[in-house]
Write an enzyme that holds these catalytic residues in place. Structure first.
Site, PDB file in Angstrom:
ATOM      1  N   HIS A   1      -4.146  -2.138  11.975  1.00  0.00           N
ATOM      2  CA  HIS A   1      -3.481  -1.332  10.772  1.00  0.00           C
ATOM      3  C   HIS A   1      -2.044  -2.115  10.641  1.00  0.00           C
ATOM      4  CE1 HIS A   1      -2.349   1.114   7.684  1.00  0.00           C
ATOM      5  NE2 HIS A   1      -1.832   2.174   8.318  1.00  0.00           N
TER       6      HIS A   1
ATOM      7  N   SER B   1       1.722   1.814   5.357  1.00  0.00           N
ATOM      8  CA  SER B   1       0.828   2.713   5.055  1.00  0.00           C
ATOM      9  C   SER B   1       0.863   3.439   3.774  1.00  0.00           C
ATOM     10  CB  SER B   1       0.371   3.396   6.292  1.00  0.00           C
ATOM     11  OG  SER B   1      -0.852   3.913   6.230  1.00  0.00           O
TER      12      SER B   1
ATOM     13  N   ASP C   1      -7.784  -4.796   8.429  1.00  0.00           N
ATOM     14  CA  ASP C   1      -7.156  -3.518   8.350  1.00  0.00           C
ATOM     15  C   ASP C   1      -8.243  -2.445   7.941  1.00  0.00           C
ATOM     16  OD1 ASP C   1      -5.393  -1.041   7.817  1.00  0.00           O
ATOM     17  OD2 ASP C   1      -3.955  -2.509   7.286  1.00  0.00           O
TER      18      ASP C   1
END
Length: 560
Positions: free
Chosen positions: A529, A237, A501
Protein backbone atom coordinates in the site's frame (compact mmCIF):
# COMPACT_ATOMS: atom_id res chain seq x y z
CA UNK A 1 -15.03 2.64 29.81
CA UNK A 2 -14.87 0.73 26.57
CA UNK A 3 -17.30 -2.12 26.23
CA UNK A 4 -15.50 -5.32 25.36
CA UNK A 5 -16.71 -6.62 21.99
CA UNK A 6 -18.77 -9.70 21.50
CA UNK A 7 -17.51 -11.95 18.71
CA UNK A 8 -20.02 -10.40 16.31
CA UNK A 9 -19.13 -6.83 17.30
CA UNK A 10 -15.44 -7.71 17.06
CA UNK A 11 -15.93 -8.99 13.52
CA UNK A 12 -17.63 -5.75 12.48
CA UNK A 13 -14.86 -3.61 13.92
CA UNK A 14 -12.22 -5.75 12.23
CA UNK A 15 -13.99 -5.41 8.89
CA UNK A 16 -14.12 -1.65 9.33
CA UNK A 17 -10.43 -1.52 10.18
CA UNK A 18 -9.48 -3.43 7.04
CA UNK A 19 -11.72 -1.30 4.84
CA UNK A 20 -10.71 2.00 6.38
CA UNK A 21 -8.45 3.15 3.60
CA UNK A 22 -10.50 3.03 0.44
CA UNK A 23 -13.89 1.48 0.91
CA UNK A 24 -14.19 3.67 3.96
CA UNK A 25 -12.32 6.54 2.37
CA UNK A 26 -14.25 9.77 2.15
CA UNK A 27 -15.71 11.28 -0.97
CA UNK A 28 -15.50 14.97 -1.65
CA UNK A 29 -18.50 17.11 -2.36
CA UNK A 30 -20.17 16.25 -5.64
CA UNK A 31 -23.28 17.12 -7.59
CA UNK A 32 -26.65 16.53 -6.03
CA UNK A 33 -29.47 14.67 -7.77
CA UNK A 34 -30.23 17.76 -9.87
CA UNK A 35 -26.60 18.21 -10.88
CA UNK A 36 -26.02 21.16 -8.57
CA UNK A 37 -23.25 21.37 -6.01
CA UNK A 38 -24.25 21.09 -2.33
CA UNK A 39 -24.39 24.29 -0.38
CA UNK A 40 -22.39 23.46 2.78
CA UNK A 41 -19.08 23.13 0.96
CA UNK A 42 -19.64 26.13 -1.29
CA UNK A 43 -18.09 29.48 -0.52
CA UNK A 44 -16.26 32.46 -1.98
CA UNK A 45 -12.99 31.90 -3.79
CA UNK A 46 -11.13 33.39 -0.83
CA UNK A 47 -12.90 32.55 2.44
CA UNK A 48 -10.41 34.70 4.31
CA UNK A 49 -12.34 37.70 2.98
CA UNK A 50 -15.51 36.62 4.74
CA UNK A 51 -15.99 38.79 7.80
CA UNK A 52 -17.29 35.89 9.89
CA UNK A 53 -14.16 33.79 9.15
CA UNK A 54 -11.48 36.45 9.53
CA UNK A 55 -10.75 35.69 13.16
CA UNK A 56 -10.02 32.08 12.21
CA UNK A 57 -7.92 32.96 9.17
CA UNK A 58 -6.10 35.62 11.16
CA UNK A 59 -4.74 33.21 13.79
CA UNK A 60 -1.05 33.15 14.61
CA UNK A 61 0.11 29.75 15.81
CA UNK A 62 1.79 29.93 19.24
CA UNK A 63 4.52 27.29 18.89
CA UNK A 64 5.89 25.61 22.00
CA UNK A 65 8.73 23.08 22.39
CA UNK A 66 7.26 19.58 22.43
CA UNK A 67 9.96 16.91 22.60
CA UNK A 68 12.01 17.06 19.41
CA UNK A 69 9.43 19.15 17.58
CA UNK A 70 7.09 22.11 18.10
CA UNK A 71 3.41 22.07 19.02
CA UNK A 72 0.57 24.53 18.70
CA UNK A 73 -3.20 24.52 18.37
CA UNK A 74 -5.54 25.75 15.68
CA UNK A 75 -9.15 26.81 16.28
CA UNK A 76 -11.68 26.24 13.51
CA UNK A 77 -15.46 26.66 13.41
CA UNK A 78 -17.45 23.52 14.01
CA UNK A 79 -19.99 24.59 11.38
CA UNK A 80 -18.68 26.69 8.52
CA UNK A 81 -22.24 27.72 7.71
CA UNK A 82 -22.49 29.28 11.19
CA UNK A 83 -18.91 30.17 12.19
CA UNK A 84 -20.03 32.71 14.77
CA UNK A 85 -22.21 30.41 16.87
CA UNK A 86 -19.45 29.78 19.42
CA UNK A 87 -18.90 26.10 18.64
CA UNK A 88 -15.39 25.16 17.53
CA UNK A 89 -12.86 22.40 17.17
CA UNK A 90 -9.40 22.98 18.60
CA UNK A 91 -6.91 20.95 16.58
CA UNK A 92 -3.39 20.04 17.72
CA UNK A 93 -0.65 20.86 15.23
CA UNK A 94 2.94 19.59 15.23
CA UNK A 95 5.93 20.90 13.29
CA UNK A 96 9.45 19.73 12.60
CA UNK A 97 11.18 22.96 11.64
CA UNK A 98 13.33 23.17 8.53
CA UNK A 99 16.90 21.99 8.99
CA UNK A 100 18.30 25.01 7.08
CA UNK A 101 16.21 28.13 7.81
CA UNK A 102 18.02 30.14 5.15
CA UNK A 103 16.69 27.80 2.44
CA UNK A 104 13.13 27.71 3.74
CA UNK A 105 10.43 27.73 1.05
CA UNK A 106 7.47 27.20 3.38
CA UNK A 107 5.64 24.31 5.00
CA UNK A 108 4.70 20.90 3.67
CA UNK A 109 1.57 19.55 5.37
CA UNK A 110 1.18 15.77 5.74
CA UNK A 111 -1.89 13.60 6.30
CA UNK A 112 -1.18 9.94 7.17
CA UNK A 113 -4.60 8.57 6.15
CA UNK A 114 -7.29 6.63 7.94
CA UNK A 115 -9.68 8.32 8.25
CA UNK A 116 -8.83 8.52 11.89
CA UNK A 117 -5.03 8.52 11.88
CA UNK A 118 -3.34 11.19 13.98
CA UNK A 119 -1.13 13.62 12.13
CA UNK A 120 0.57 14.77 15.33
CA UNK A 121 1.56 11.18 16.04
CA UNK A 122 3.17 11.03 12.59
CA UNK A 123 5.49 13.90 13.53
CA UNK A 124 6.11 12.49 17.00
CA UNK A 125 7.14 9.17 15.46
CA UNK A 126 9.74 10.79 13.20
CA UNK A 127 7.72 11.15 10.01
CA UNK A 128 9.66 14.28 9.07
CA UNK A 129 12.97 12.44 9.33
CA UNK A 130 11.78 9.93 6.72
CA UNK A 131 11.64 12.70 4.12
CA UNK A 132 14.71 13.46 2.03
CA UNK A 133 17.29 16.08 3.03
CA UNK A 134 16.24 18.35 0.17
CA UNK A 135 12.71 18.56 1.57
CA UNK A 136 13.90 18.92 5.16
CA UNK A 137 16.21 21.79 4.19
CA UNK A 138 13.46 23.76 2.47
CA UNK A 139 10.27 22.98 4.35
CA UNK A 140 8.89 22.89 7.84
CA UNK A 141 7.14 19.50 8.02
CA UNK A 142 3.71 19.95 9.59
CA UNK A 143 0.77 17.73 10.42
CA UNK A 144 -2.35 17.93 12.57
CA UNK A 145 -5.12 15.84 14.07
CA UNK A 146 -8.23 16.45 11.93
CA UNK A 147 -11.50 17.52 13.49
CA UNK A 148 -12.86 14.86 15.82
CA UNK A 149 -9.67 12.76 15.62
CA UNK A 150 -7.09 12.02 18.30
CA UNK A 151 -6.34 15.02 20.51
CA UNK A 152 -8.85 17.24 18.70
CA UNK A 153 -11.19 18.89 21.17
CA UNK A 154 -13.93 17.85 21.09
CA UNK A 155 -13.17 14.34 19.80
CA UNK A 156 -15.30 11.48 18.57
CA UNK A 157 -16.20 8.41 20.57
CA UNK A 158 -18.59 5.54 20.00
CA UNK A 159 -18.69 4.60 23.69
CA UNK A 160 -21.70 6.17 25.44
CA UNK A 161 -21.18 7.59 28.91
CA UNK A 162 -21.74 5.04 31.64
CA UNK A 163 -20.89 2.03 29.48
CA UNK A 164 -19.35 -0.67 31.60
CA UNK A 165 -16.91 -3.37 30.65
CA UNK A 166 -18.71 -6.54 29.76
CA UNK A 167 -17.15 -9.89 29.07
CA UNK A 168 -17.59 -11.34 25.61
CA UNK A 169 -20.29 -13.95 25.30
CA UNK A 170 -18.26 -17.14 24.92
CA UNK A 171 -21.41 -19.10 24.14
CA UNK A 172 -22.25 -16.90 21.17
CA UNK A 173 -21.41 -18.34 17.79
CA UNK A 174 -18.93 -16.54 15.58
CA UNK A 175 -20.59 -14.48 12.87
CA UNK A 176 -20.69 -16.18 9.47
CA UNK A 177 -18.50 -14.78 6.75
CA UNK A 178 -21.53 -14.87 4.45
CA UNK A 179 -24.88 -14.20 6.19
CA UNK A 180 -27.26 -16.28 4.09
CA UNK A 181 -30.28 -17.07 6.27
CA UNK A 182 -32.85 -14.56 7.49
CA UNK A 183 -31.65 -15.09 11.06
CA UNK A 184 -28.00 -14.49 10.17
CA UNK A 185 -28.88 -11.34 8.29
CA UNK A 186 -31.04 -10.09 11.14
CA UNK A 187 -28.11 -10.61 13.52
CA UNK A 188 -25.75 -8.74 11.17
CA UNK A 189 -28.18 -5.81 10.95
CA UNK A 190 -28.67 -5.74 14.71
CA UNK A 191 -24.92 -5.67 15.36
CA UNK A 192 -24.38 -2.88 12.84
CA UNK A 193 -27.28 -0.91 14.28
CA UNK A 194 -25.90 -1.31 17.82
CA UNK A 195 -22.54 0.09 16.72
CA UNK A 196 -24.17 3.04 14.95
CA UNK A 197 -26.45 3.73 17.92
CA UNK A 198 -23.45 3.78 20.24
CA UNK A 199 -21.75 6.38 18.06
CA UNK A 200 -24.86 8.55 17.92
CA UNK A 201 -25.38 8.41 21.68
CA UNK A 202 -21.75 9.20 22.44
CA UNK A 203 -20.90 11.75 19.74
CA UNK A 204 -24.24 12.90 18.37
CA UNK A 205 -23.53 16.67 18.24
CA UNK A 206 -20.27 16.09 16.36
CA UNK A 207 -21.33 13.57 13.74
CA UNK A 208 -22.60 16.08 11.21
CA UNK A 209 -19.38 18.11 11.38
CA UNK A 210 -16.49 15.68 10.88
CA UNK A 211 -16.71 15.19 7.11
CA UNK A 212 -13.83 15.57 4.70
CA UNK A 213 -15.22 18.71 3.08
CA UNK A 214 -15.03 20.57 6.40
CA UNK A 215 -11.64 19.02 7.22
CA UNK A 216 -10.34 20.42 3.92
CA UNK A 217 -11.58 23.86 4.93
CA UNK A 218 -9.65 23.44 8.19
CA UNK A 219 -6.61 22.66 6.07
CA UNK A 220 -6.95 26.05 4.40
CA UNK A 221 -7.20 27.80 7.76
CA UNK A 222 -4.02 25.96 8.76
CA UNK A 223 -2.31 27.09 5.54
CA UNK A 224 -3.11 30.69 6.40
CA UNK A 225 -1.98 30.29 10.02
CA UNK A 226 1.34 28.86 8.79
CA UNK A 227 1.84 32.01 6.73
CA UNK A 228 1.88 30.17 3.39
CA UNK A 229 0.22 31.82 0.41
CA UNK A 230 -0.24 28.42 -1.24
CA UNK A 231 -0.40 24.88 0.15
CA UNK A 232 2.26 22.21 -0.32
CA UNK A 233 0.69 18.89 0.68
CA UNK A 234 1.35 15.15 0.84
CA UNK A 235 -1.54 12.79 1.62
CA UNK A 236 -1.44 9.03 1.84
CA UNK A 237 -4.49 6.82 1.32
CA UNK A 238 -7.51 8.60 2.88
CA UNK A 239 -5.28 11.67 2.83
CA UNK A 240 -5.80 11.67 -0.94
CA UNK A 241 -9.51 12.26 -0.33
CA UNK A 242 -8.66 15.18 1.92
CA UNK A 243 -6.26 16.57 -0.67
CA UNK A 244 -8.75 16.13 -3.51
CA UNK A 245 -11.42 17.97 -1.53
CA UNK A 246 -8.98 20.80 -0.83
CA UNK A 247 -8.03 21.05 -4.52
CA UNK A 248 -11.69 21.24 -5.51
CA UNK A 249 -12.54 23.94 -3.00
CA UNK A 250 -9.29 25.92 -3.23
CA UNK A 251 -7.67 25.05 -6.57
CA UNK A 252 -5.70 28.28 -6.81
CA UNK A 253 -4.39 27.87 -3.27
CA UNK A 254 -2.38 24.76 -4.24
CA UNK A 255 1.37 25.01 -4.81
CA UNK A 256 2.16 21.27 -4.95
CA UNK A 257 0.07 18.24 -4.04
CA UNK A 258 1.12 14.57 -3.80
CA UNK A 259 -1.71 12.04 -3.52
CA UNK A 260 -0.30 8.57 -2.77
CA UNK A 261 -2.60 5.55 -2.63
CA UNK A 262 -5.43 7.30 -4.41
CA UNK A 263 -9.13 7.15 -3.63
CA UNK A 264 -11.27 7.74 -6.73
CA UNK A 265 -14.19 10.03 -5.78
CA UNK A 266 -16.26 8.90 -8.77
CA UNK A 267 -16.91 5.42 -7.27
CA UNK A 268 -19.94 4.59 -5.16
CA UNK A 269 -19.89 2.50 -1.98
CA UNK A 270 -20.40 -0.80 -3.79
CA UNK A 271 -17.74 -0.17 -6.44
CA UNK A 272 -15.26 0.82 -3.75
CA UNK A 273 -16.01 -2.20 -1.60
CA UNK A 274 -15.78 -4.73 -4.43
CA UNK A 275 -12.65 -3.15 -5.90
CA UNK A 276 -10.83 -3.15 -2.61
CA UNK A 277 -11.95 -6.66 -1.72
CA UNK A 278 -10.54 -7.95 -5.01
CA UNK A 279 -7.36 -6.04 -4.20
CA UNK A 280 -6.92 -7.85 -0.89
CA UNK A 281 -7.69 -11.23 -2.44
CA UNK A 282 -5.09 -10.62 -5.15
CA UNK A 283 -2.57 -9.44 -2.57
CA UNK A 284 -2.97 -12.64 -0.54
CA UNK A 285 -2.49 -14.62 -3.75
CA UNK A 286 0.69 -12.62 -4.35
CA UNK A 287 1.82 -13.41 -0.81
CA UNK A 288 1.45 -17.13 -1.49
CA UNK A 289 3.29 -16.82 -4.80
CA UNK A 290 6.12 -14.55 -3.58
CA UNK A 291 6.56 -15.54 0.05
CA UNK A 292 9.76 -17.47 -0.65
CA UNK A 293 11.33 -14.45 -2.36
CA UNK A 294 10.46 -12.07 0.48
CA UNK A 295 10.55 -14.26 3.59
CA UNK A 296 12.76 -17.17 2.57
CA UNK A 297 12.73 -20.26 4.79
CA UNK A 298 10.21 -18.67 7.17
CA UNK A 299 7.27 -19.27 4.81
CA UNK A 300 4.51 -21.48 6.22
CA UNK A 301 4.67 -23.72 3.14
CA UNK A 302 7.27 -24.95 0.69
CA UNK A 303 5.23 -23.99 -2.37
CA UNK A 304 2.52 -21.44 -3.21
CA UNK A 305 0.02 -24.30 -3.32
CA UNK A 306 0.92 -25.35 0.22
CA UNK A 307 0.49 -21.78 1.50
CA UNK A 308 -2.88 -21.39 -0.25
CA UNK A 309 -3.98 -24.74 1.17
CA UNK A 310 -2.95 -23.72 4.69
CA UNK A 311 -4.93 -20.47 4.43
CA UNK A 312 -8.04 -22.22 3.10
CA UNK A 313 -7.74 -24.89 5.77
CA UNK A 314 -7.37 -22.29 8.52
CA UNK A 315 -10.38 -20.25 7.37
CA UNK A 316 -12.53 -23.36 7.22
CA UNK A 317 -11.31 -24.60 10.61
CA UNK A 318 -12.04 -21.29 12.34
CA UNK A 319 -15.48 -21.14 10.73
CA UNK A 320 -16.35 -24.19 12.81
CA UNK A 321 -14.55 -23.28 16.05
CA UNK A 322 -12.28 -20.38 17.04
CA UNK A 323 -8.66 -21.12 17.87
CA UNK A 324 -7.46 -20.42 21.40
CA UNK A 325 -5.70 -17.10 22.02
CA UNK A 326 -3.48 -16.58 25.05
CA UNK A 327 -4.87 -14.25 27.74
CA UNK A 328 -8.00 -13.48 25.71
CA UNK A 329 -11.60 -14.27 26.57
CA UNK A 330 -12.47 -15.03 22.96
CA UNK A 331 -10.68 -17.01 20.31
CA UNK A 332 -9.57 -16.44 16.74
CA UNK A 333 -12.52 -16.89 14.39
CA UNK A 334 -12.68 -16.86 10.60
CA UNK A 335 -13.43 -13.12 10.38
CA UNK A 336 -10.28 -12.40 12.39
CA UNK A 337 -8.23 -14.67 10.12
CA UNK A 338 -9.43 -12.70 7.08
CA UNK A 339 -8.61 -9.42 8.84
CA UNK A 340 -5.13 -10.60 9.82
CA UNK A 341 -4.39 -11.60 6.25
CA UNK A 342 -5.72 -8.34 4.85
CA UNK A 343 -3.98 -6.04 7.32
CA UNK A 344 -0.68 -7.84 6.62
CA UNK A 345 -0.74 -6.88 2.95
CA UNK A 346 0.13 -3.19 3.44
CA UNK A 347 3.93 -3.42 3.62
CA UNK A 348 5.13 -6.90 2.56
CA UNK A 349 8.76 -6.12 3.33
CA UNK A 350 7.84 -5.41 6.97
CA UNK A 351 4.82 -7.65 7.58
CA UNK A 352 5.07 -10.90 5.65
CA UNK A 353 7.64 -12.50 7.96
CA UNK A 354 5.41 -11.96 11.01
CA UNK A 355 2.37 -13.18 9.07
CA UNK A 356 4.20 -16.32 8.02
CA UNK A 357 5.15 -17.12 11.61
CA UNK A 358 1.61 -16.44 12.84
CA UNK A 359 0.05 -18.64 10.14
CA UNK A 360 2.38 -21.49 11.02
CA UNK A 361 1.47 -21.29 14.71
CA UNK A 362 -2.24 -21.02 13.91
CA UNK A 363 -2.00 -24.11 11.74
CA UNK A 364 -0.58 -25.81 14.81
CA UNK A 365 -3.58 -24.72 16.90
CA UNK A 366 -2.40 -21.45 18.51
CA UNK A 367 -4.18 -18.34 17.25
CA UNK A 368 -2.41 -15.84 19.54
CA UNK A 369 -0.03 -14.22 17.06
CA UNK A 370 -2.56 -14.15 14.24
CA UNK A 371 -5.08 -12.50 16.57
CA UNK A 372 -2.50 -9.82 17.38
CA UNK A 373 -2.08 -9.12 13.66
CA UNK A 374 -5.85 -8.99 13.19
CA UNK A 375 -6.21 -6.35 15.90
CA UNK A 376 -3.28 -4.31 14.64
CA UNK A 377 -1.32 -4.95 17.83
CA UNK A 378 2.44 -5.29 17.80
CA UNK A 379 2.27 -7.65 20.75
CA UNK A 380 -0.12 -10.53 21.40
CA UNK A 381 -3.27 -9.81 23.43
CA UNK A 382 -2.58 -9.63 27.14
CA UNK A 383 0.93 -8.20 26.78
CA UNK A 384 1.46 -5.21 29.03
CA UNK A 385 2.20 -2.05 27.01
CA UNK A 386 5.38 -0.10 27.57
CA UNK A 387 5.01 3.03 29.71
CA UNK A 388 4.11 6.09 27.66
CA UNK A 389 7.28 8.12 27.85
CA UNK A 390 5.77 10.81 25.63
CA UNK A 391 2.85 11.53 27.92
CA UNK A 392 4.37 14.76 29.18
CA UNK A 393 5.15 15.91 25.67
CA UNK A 394 1.63 15.20 24.48
CA UNK A 395 0.16 17.06 27.41
CA UNK A 396 2.04 20.13 26.20
CA UNK A 397 0.69 19.94 22.66
CA UNK A 398 -1.17 23.18 23.09
CA UNK A 399 -4.77 22.14 22.58
CA UNK A 400 -6.10 24.96 24.74
CA UNK A 401 -7.99 27.41 22.56
CA UNK A 402 -6.48 30.30 24.53
CA UNK A 403 -3.22 29.89 22.62
CA UNK A 404 -4.94 31.13 19.47
CA UNK A 405 -6.21 34.51 18.37
CA UNK A 406 -9.59 32.84 17.87
CA UNK A 407 -9.73 31.69 21.47
CA UNK A 408 -13.05 33.37 22.06
CA UNK A 409 -14.72 30.64 20.03
CA UNK A 410 -13.95 27.77 22.36
CA UNK A 411 -16.51 24.97 22.25
CA UNK A 412 -19.39 25.12 24.64
CA UNK A 413 -20.30 22.18 26.79
CA UNK A 414 -23.03 21.04 24.41
CA UNK A 415 -20.42 20.27 21.77
CA UNK A 416 -18.61 17.71 23.85
CA UNK A 417 -19.26 14.03 23.19
CA UNK A 418 -21.57 12.33 25.66
CA UNK A 419 -19.11 9.48 26.15
CA UNK A 420 -15.55 9.20 27.39
CA UNK A 421 -13.08 9.61 24.53
CA UNK A 422 -10.55 6.74 24.48
CA UNK A 423 -6.84 7.41 24.02
CA UNK A 424 -7.14 5.97 20.51
CA UNK A 425 -10.42 6.95 18.89
CA UNK A 426 -9.45 5.93 15.36
CA UNK A 427 -12.22 3.33 15.13
CA UNK A 428 -14.89 5.87 16.02
CA UNK A 429 -13.43 8.37 13.54
CA UNK A 430 -13.27 5.69 10.86
CA UNK A 431 -16.96 4.92 11.22
CA UNK A 432 -18.14 8.51 11.62
CA UNK A 433 -16.20 10.03 8.73
CA UNK A 434 -16.95 7.23 6.31
CA UNK A 435 -20.64 7.13 7.06
CA UNK A 436 -20.98 10.89 6.74
CA UNK A 437 -18.92 11.13 3.57
CA UNK A 438 -20.03 8.13 1.52
CA UNK A 439 -23.72 7.77 0.64
CA UNK A 440 -25.08 4.34 1.61
CA UNK A 441 -28.41 2.66 0.81
CA UNK A 442 -31.09 2.63 3.51
CA UNK A 443 -32.62 -0.61 2.24
CA UNK A 444 -30.77 -3.66 3.61
CA UNK A 445 -31.61 -5.55 0.44
CA UNK A 446 -28.98 -3.49 -1.39
CA UNK A 447 -26.32 -5.07 0.80
CA UNK A 448 -27.68 -8.57 0.42
CA UNK A 449 -27.79 -8.07 -3.35
CA UNK A 450 -24.09 -7.16 -3.23
CA UNK A 451 -23.06 -10.30 -1.37
CA UNK A 452 -23.13 -12.74 -4.31
CA UNK A 453 -21.13 -10.48 -6.67
CA UNK A 454 -18.68 -9.78 -3.82
CA UNK A 455 -18.24 -13.47 -3.08
CA UNK A 456 -17.71 -14.24 -6.75
CA UNK A 457 -15.23 -11.39 -7.21
CA UNK A 458 -13.23 -11.76 -4.00
CA UNK A 459 -14.48 -14.64 -1.86
CA UNK A 460 -14.48 -14.00 1.87
CA UNK A 461 -12.68 -10.68 1.39
CA UNK A 462 -15.69 -9.47 -0.57
CA UNK A 463 -18.43 -10.67 1.75
CA UNK A 464 -16.79 -9.28 4.89
CA UNK A 465 -16.34 -6.00 3.04
CA UNK A 466 -20.05 -5.77 2.27
CA UNK A 467 -21.20 -6.63 5.79
CA UNK A 468 -18.72 -4.10 7.17
CA UNK A 469 -20.62 -1.37 5.33
CA UNK A 470 -23.90 -2.13 7.13
CA UNK A 471 -23.01 0.22 9.98
CA UNK A 472 -23.61 3.17 7.64
CA UNK A 473 -27.11 2.07 6.59
CA UNK A 474 -28.98 4.27 9.08
CA UNK A 475 -26.35 7.00 9.38
CA UNK A 476 -27.34 10.61 8.68
CA UNK A 477 -25.92 11.28 5.23
CA UNK A 478 -23.86 14.28 4.25
CA UNK A 479 -24.24 16.18 0.97
CA UNK A 480 -21.52 14.29 -0.91
CA UNK A 481 -22.15 12.22 -4.03
CA UNK A 482 -19.81 10.20 -6.23
CA UNK A 483 -18.41 12.56 -8.83
CA UNK A 484 -15.45 13.30 -11.05
CA UNK A 485 -12.95 15.86 -9.83
CA UNK A 486 -13.78 19.48 -10.57
CA UNK A 487 -10.72 21.61 -9.84
CA UNK A 488 -10.26 24.10 -12.67
CA UNK A 489 -7.14 26.20 -12.18
CA UNK A 490 -5.28 23.74 -9.96
CA UNK A 491 -1.59 23.26 -10.89
CA UNK A 492 -0.35 19.78 -11.88
CA UNK A 493 -1.09 17.28 -9.09
CA UNK A 494 1.15 14.21 -8.66
CA UNK A 495 -0.70 10.93 -8.05
CA UNK A 496 1.32 7.90 -6.93
CA UNK A 497 -0.15 4.48 -7.67
CA UNK A 498 1.26 1.14 -6.51
CA UNK A 499 0.53 -1.68 -8.95
CA UNK A 500 -0.23 -4.26 -6.26
CA UNK A 501 -1.93 -1.92 -3.78
CA UNK A 502 -4.65 -3.92 -1.99
CA UNK A 503 -6.30 -1.05 -0.11
CA UNK A 504 -6.42 1.60 -2.84
CA UNK A 505 -6.27 -0.35 -6.11
CA UNK A 506 -3.96 0.96 -8.83
CA UNK A 507 -6.89 1.60 -11.18
CA UNK A 508 -8.09 4.33 -8.81
CA UNK A 509 -4.76 6.14 -9.08
CA UNK A 510 -4.93 5.96 -12.88
CA UNK A 511 -8.47 7.35 -12.80
CA UNK A 512 -7.73 10.12 -10.31
CA UNK A 513 -4.68 11.34 -12.24
CA UNK A 514 -6.81 11.59 -15.38
CA UNK A 515 -9.51 13.55 -13.57
CA UNK A 516 -7.15 16.33 -12.49
CA UNK A 517 -6.34 18.91 -15.16
CA UNK A 518 -2.66 18.31 -15.88
CA UNK A 519 -2.64 15.40 -13.42
CA UNK A 520 0.55 13.28 -13.37
CA UNK A 521 0.76 9.56 -12.54
CA UNK A 522 3.85 7.97 -11.00
CA UNK A 523 3.58 4.17 -10.94
CA UNK A 524 5.34 1.90 -8.44
CA UNK A 525 5.56 -1.65 -9.75
CA UNK A 526 5.34 -3.52 -6.46
CA UNK A 527 2.92 -5.07 -3.96
CA UNK A 528 1.83 -3.19 -0.85
CA UNK A 529 0.00 0.00 0.00
CA UNK A 530 1.36 3.39 -1.20
CA UNK A 531 4.83 4.13 -2.56
CA UNK A 532 6.35 7.31 -1.11
CA UNK A 533 8.62 6.37 1.75
CA UNK A 534 9.05 2.78 0.52
CA UNK A 535 11.19 3.13 -2.59
CA UNK A 536 14.18 5.39 -3.45
CA UNK A 537 13.00 5.98 -7.02
CA UNK A 538 9.53 7.05 -5.88
CA UNK A 539 11.04 9.19 -3.13
CA UNK A 540 13.31 10.98 -5.59
CA UNK A 541 10.52 11.76 -8.07
CA UNK A 542 8.17 12.98 -5.34
CA UNK A 543 10.79 15.18 -3.71
CA UNK A 544 11.94 16.71 -7.01
CA UNK A 545 8.31 17.67 -7.55
CA UNK A 546 7.88 19.07 -4.03
CA UNK A 547 11.09 21.12 -4.21
CA UNK A 548 11.28 22.24 -7.84
CA UNK A 549 7.76 21.43 -9.08
CA UNK A 550 9.49 19.08 -11.53
CA UNK A 551 6.94 17.35 -13.76
CA UNK A 552 6.70 13.59 -14.03
CA UNK A 553 6.47 12.38 -17.60
CA UNK A 554 3.57 10.12 -18.69
CA UNK A 555 4.43 6.44 -18.27
CA UNK A 556 7.03 7.00 -15.54
CA UNK A 557 7.36 3.92 -13.33
CA UNK A 558 9.62 2.83 -10.47
CA UNK A 559 10.54 -0.74 -9.56
CA UNK A 560 11.69 -2.22 -6.23
Amino acid sequence: MTTAPTRRRQALVLALAVLGVASLGACTAGPGPDGSRPGPSAGPADPADRADLRRFYGQKLAWKPCGDHLCASLTVPMDYARPGDGRTFVLPVAKAATAVPGKRVGSVVLNPGGPGERGVRLIEDGGADAMGPGVRERFDVVSFDPRGVGESRPALTCTPAGSADTAPDDDASSPPLVPRTDAERADALADARATADGCRKASGPLLAHVGTVDAARDLDVLRAALGDRRLTYVGWSYGTSLGTSYAEQFPRRVRAMVLDGAVDPSLDWRQRTLGQAAGFRNAVEEYAASCADVVGDGCPGATPEEIRGLIDRLVERTRREPLPVDDAAYGLDAAAVVSALSLSMYTPEDQWAALSEALGEADGGDGTKLAALASGEEEPPGTEPEPDTDAESESESGTDAETDDASGTESDGGSEPAGAVPEDNSEAALIAINCLDVPHPRDPQAYWDALAPAEEAAGVYGTTGVTGELVCKDWPAGPQRPHRVSAAGVPPVLVVGTAGDPATPYAEAVSLARQFPGGMLLSFEAPGHTGYGRNPCVDRKVEEYLIRLAKVRPGTACTP
